[in-house]
Design a protein around this motif. Structure first.
Motif, mmCIF file in Angstrom:
data_model
loop_
_atom_site.group_PDB
_atom_site.id
_atom_site.type_symbol
_atom_site.label_atom_id
_atom_site.label_comp_id
_atom_site.label_asym_id
_atom_site.label_seq_id
_atom_site.Cartn_x
_atom_site.Cartn_y
_atom_site.Cartn_z
ATOM 1 N N SER A 1 0.848 -1.195 0.000
ATOM 2 C CA SER A 1 0.000 0.000 0.000
ATOM 3 C C SER A 1 0.880 1.242 0.000
ATOM 4 O O SER A 1 1.626 1.468 0.945
ATOM 5 C CB SER A 1 -0.901 0.023 1.234
ATOM 6 N N GLY A 2 0.818 1.991 -1.081
ATOM 7 C CA GLY A 2 1.620 3.210 -1.178
ATOM 8 C C GLY A 2 3.026 2.933 -1.691
ATOM 9 O O GLY A 2 3.358 1.810 -2.085
ATOM 10 N N ASP A 3 3.852 3.977 -1.658
ATOM 11 C CA ASP A 3 5.224 3.852 -2.155
ATOM 12 C C ASP A 3 6.037 2.914 -1.256
ATOM 13 O O ASP A 3 5.833 2.879 -0.040
ATOM 14 C CB ASP A 3 5.911 5.227 -2.144
ATOM 15 N N VAL A 4 6.910 2.180 -1.871
ATOM 16 C CA VAL A 4 7.832 1.342 -1.092
ATOM 17 C C VAL A 4 9.254 1.729 -1.496
ATOM 18 O O VAL A 4 9.710 1.422 -2.606
ATOM 19 C CB VAL A 4 7.601 -0.166 -1.338
ATOM 20 N N HIS A 5 9.914 2.458 -0.602
ATOM 21 C CA HIS A 5 11.282 2.895 -0.858
ATOM 22 C C HIS A 5 12.228 1.720 -0.619
ATOM 23 O O HIS A 5 12.070 0.981 0.347
ATOM 24 C CB HIS A 5 11.618 4.056 0.092
ATOM 25 N N HIS B 1 12.626 1.252 -6.224
ATOM 26 C CA HIS B 1 11.505 1.825 -5.473
ATOM 27 C C HIS B 1 10.182 1.618 -6.198
ATOM 28 O O HIS B 1 10.111 1.795 -7.416
ATOM 29 C CB HIS B 1 11.742 3.330 -5.266
ATOM 30 N N LEU B 2 9.150 1.260 -5.442
ATOM 31 C CA LEU B 2 7.806 1.124 -6.004
ATOM 32 C C LEU B 2 7.092 2.456 -5.799
ATOM 33 O O LEU B 2 7.020 2.959 -4.671
ATOM 34 C CB LEU B 2 7.042 -0.012 -5.304
ATOM 35 N N VAL C 1 8.013 1.626 -11.313
ATOM 36 C CA VAL C 1 9.188 1.100 -10.619
ATOM 37 C C VAL C 1 10.379 1.992 -10.972
ATOM 38 O O VAL C 1 10.758 2.110 -12.136
ATOM 39 C CB VAL C 1 9.472 -0.367 -11.022
ATOM 40 N N ALA C 2 10.923 2.653 -9.950
ATOM 41 C CA ALA C 2 12.055 3.561 -10.153
ATOM 42 C C ALA C 2 13.338 2.832 -9.763
ATOM 43 O O ALA C 2 13.426 2.241 -8.680
ATOM 44 C CB ALA C 2 11.865 4.821 -9.316
ATOM 45 N N VAL C 3 14.309 2.881 -10.667
ATOM 46 C CA VAL C 3 15.522 2.084 -10.490
ATOM 47 C C VAL C 3 16.746 2.997 -10.505
ATOM 48 O O VAL C 3 16.973 3.731 -11.469
ATOM 49 C CB VAL C 3 15.627 1.034 -11.628
#
Ligand SMILES: [Zn+2]
Length: 254
Positions: free
Chosen positions: A156-160, A167-168, A181-183
């Motif tokens: 639920s929400g961003d996952v750093h 990062h999700l 998805v940030a890489v």
């Protein structure tokens, strides 16, 4: 071995669609071909899959629209041709649960599937406008993600730092629970933006707006915030259905 992740975009189908489906309020009547892309992130020998792509062309034609998927684009063959054993995949991140992003997921027998909780809830009872995208309401058709329901784990929400440097990022607007998805690569941040940015044209905008939403969306205010979030994050956007994304075999590129 490098600590930095790399991203490989893999072609798993080509949609033949109305361009206005992707670019809101523009290009009505223009037909385009748009790739469906499975991404594989590699970090320290571990491989993480992002999105599993579409169903076969026969089913697509019946329920969605024309799709090209020759043998070389069929997901098990794509993995094999890239020396990826589906059994070795422990994590599959699903950006959202539209049919062209989560079909054929049962080939990953040992994987946990990461989905936003909001997206899973939406997929059960979607807005009427998006029922077909979720394959809900077709007699005799079971939505593709149901195949792996026992393997789904929601966030639920961003996952750093879901994994170090990966990062999700929630990007609602196209769907309520869309997740990018940030890489963090050796050469900066690359974000797999999925259907928040289907074509680079959506990202670049035009003389009227700074970014153009997907033609299919549920909330334009949320969408605007998602674009702002991507802008604030900086880095390079990898669009969800643009051949531009397939220009390089690996990101970061030389
Ligand atoms: Zn979608």
């Amino acid at each position: 071995m490098s600590d930095f992740p790399i991203i490989r975009p893999l072609l798993v189908g080509i949609l033949q669609i109305e361009k206005s489906n992707f670019v809101y309020g523009r290009h009505q009547g223009t037909k385009i071909e748009a790739p469906c892309i499975m991404f594989v992130i590699e970090i320290n020998g571990k491989k993480i899959v992002v999105d599993t792509g579409p169903c076969n062309p026969e089913k697509a034609a019946q329920y969605h629209g024309p799709l090209i998927q020759d043998e070389s684009m069929y997901q098990p063959n794509v993995l094999k041709n890239n020396d990826i054993d589906p059994d070795e995949i422990e994590i599959v991140i699903l950006s959202h649960l539209h049919w062209d992003h989560c079909s054929n997921c049962k080939i990953f027998k040992n994987a946990t599937f990461i989905v936003q909780k909001t997206e899973l809830q939406t997929a059960i009872a979607p807005n009427e406008l998006q029922k077909a995208q979720y394959e809900i309401g077709f007699k005799g058709v079971i939505p593709p993600w149901i195949d792996v329901l026992p393997q789904i784990s929601t966030v639920s929400g961003d996952v750093h730092d879901f994994e170090k440097g990966i990062h999700l990022i929630t990007l609602p607007g196209h769907t309520p629970g869309l997740m990018g998805v940030a890489v963090e690569t050796e050469r900066g941040l690359y974000t797999i933006a999925s259907d928040c940015v289907p074509l680079m044209e959506n990202w670049y905008g035009d003389d009227k707006v700074s970014h153009i939403p997907n033609g299919l969306h549920i909330d334009l205010d949320q969408y605007e915030q998602s674009f702002k979030k991507l802008r604030d994050m900086g880095g390079i956007i990898l669009a969800g259905h643009d051949f531009e994304t397939l220009k390089y075999k690996v990101y970061p590129h030389e």
